[in-house]
Design an enzyme around this catalytic site. Sequence first.
Site, short mmCIF file in Angstrom:
data_model
loop_
_atom_site.label_atom_id
_atom_site.label_comp_id
_atom_site.label_asym_id
_atom_site.label_seq_id
_atom_site.Cartn_x
_atom_site.Cartn_y
_atom_site.Cartn_z
N ARG A 131 20.55 10.81 37.94
CA ARG A 131 20.67 10.87 37.07
C ARG A 131 20.62 9.87 35.88
O ARG A 131 20.60 9.46 35.79
CB ARG A 131 22.61 10.12 37.94
N LYS A 141 30.86 2.90 35.35
CA LYS A 141 32.32 3.99 34.58
C LYS A 141 33.28 2.98 34.55
O LYS A 141 33.13 1.77 34.88
CB LYS A 141 32.35 4.60 34.95
N SER A 149 32.31 16.12 41.36
CA SER A 149 32.89 14.62 41.33
C SER A 149 34.87 15.10 41.31
O SER A 149 35.16 16.08 40.02
CB SER A 149 32.99 13.84 40.11
#
Length: 522
Positions: free
Chosen positions: A43, A141, A112
């Site tokens: 990622r 996050k 997700s």
Amino acid sequence: MAKPVVDYSVYLVTDSDLNHPSRTLVQSVEDSILGGVTLVQLREKDLGNQSFIELARKVLAITRKYNVPLLINDNIFVALAIGAEGAHVGQDDISCVEARRLLGPDKILGISTGTPEEAQKALADGADYIGIGTCFMTQTKTPKRTLGPIGIRTILEALPANNDLKTVAIGGIKDDNTRRVVAHSAGSNGRVLDGVAVVTGIVGAVDAKLASEKLLVEYKAGREEGLKRVQGELFKGRTQVESVLQTLPQLLVTLREKSPLTHHISNYVVMNDTANATLALGGSPIMAPSAMEAPDLSKVVSSVVLNIGTLTDSFVDCMLVAGKHANAQGKPVIFDPVGAGATSLRRETARRILNHMHVDIIKGNAGEISTIASIIGCDTESIAMRGVDSLGSGFSNPAAVIEAIARRENCVVVMTGKTDYVSDGVRTVAIENGHEYQGRITGSGCIVASSIASFAAISPNDHFAAAIAGVLAINLAGEHAGNRDDVRGPGTFRAAFIDEMANLKPEQLLTEAKINTISLRS
């Protein structure tokens, strides 16, 4: 080309910004695989396609060396350009349907999800797995609300029991919470998480290999416990109620001999009464609401009481730290959700506590237990709330309600009222002892929680017996106090109540007990 077979057990999600400075990201990936990582997702939100491709090829060389699949986050172009085993997309990225069209049928596709509806749509749209989150707060996050194991369980239960969609939890997963997340999120439909996805806990660790090894051990332990939960194995082999009742006198003897130290994080209104009641029964209380000393206290106390009657940020912080460390030390946690349904703050605090630790015993009145049932997803009759008291007569079948909660949370549940009920999910009893004055003084229910905590401290292998002893001891003291000639009302009763706790004889827990066994299961 056949779709690769994937083991989702420990799923590494990379992040260059969080990677430990002692090594490169590629080194982190290799070290983590050597430690047991079974799947890798690259990622990189801030890299352009060319730089992303260059890094992805280096990582792919490592994952192919160890036969571990590599997925690319949110960039189908990069995934196809390097020949990765698949991709992962978010709810705000390319749609699952479009991603599948571009990837083709032989690539792994994950998406997700944060709600039951999103999970069901992912299944319908052809995803191979879903990443369920955010579980806990995380550096990567800042979600509006975390799911915790309870929220993850809700999503698992929204899926069919038997299909090929795999499930992975993500968000704040570390080696010290993995086992609980996996075990506690096991659904009533038989679903158990297929893996945990970890970012900081691996790439940010000083030793990525060791961190991965620990995570794999904890995941396997959690999955084993989760499977036992859904198969009912955790509830087998428990002694008959009659045998438990015979042990109650000795529990009081042992309590007075050992005088176990109980950590109280309690409300200001009843703190003095709960401390005196603990002392009168034979235990030893420490009233310590500071999170800073909770880790040290967890090593010396024998049980912990979490009472949300007084809600301040510092009290809640202390409860979360104390409960977590009590779990780590194997010390029982008793939760008293005072007025849990009265305000949104109390309800949210109760949810946080149940999500962040294993609670061994939950004690509350009908209204509080109704709120707990709602939080954890148990269907019960609704009960209105007024302050800390329930309105109306309560549940039509209180024994069935607390049994369902006890099985769902793998704990003991105590519901107090005119009749008190105790259940561990298999064994359930009704206790008829007590005096009406107990309901006319402040804190009598909190005293029950303290009493239970003292007995749980010296009965680590049977919290069911501890809960019965804790309730019964207080109720007998209430009966004895209420029947004294010098007691004229609630005021004189309060002092006599404490006296009679100290005067209670062990044999009275057997000879004066009014306990009925309730058979709910064949």
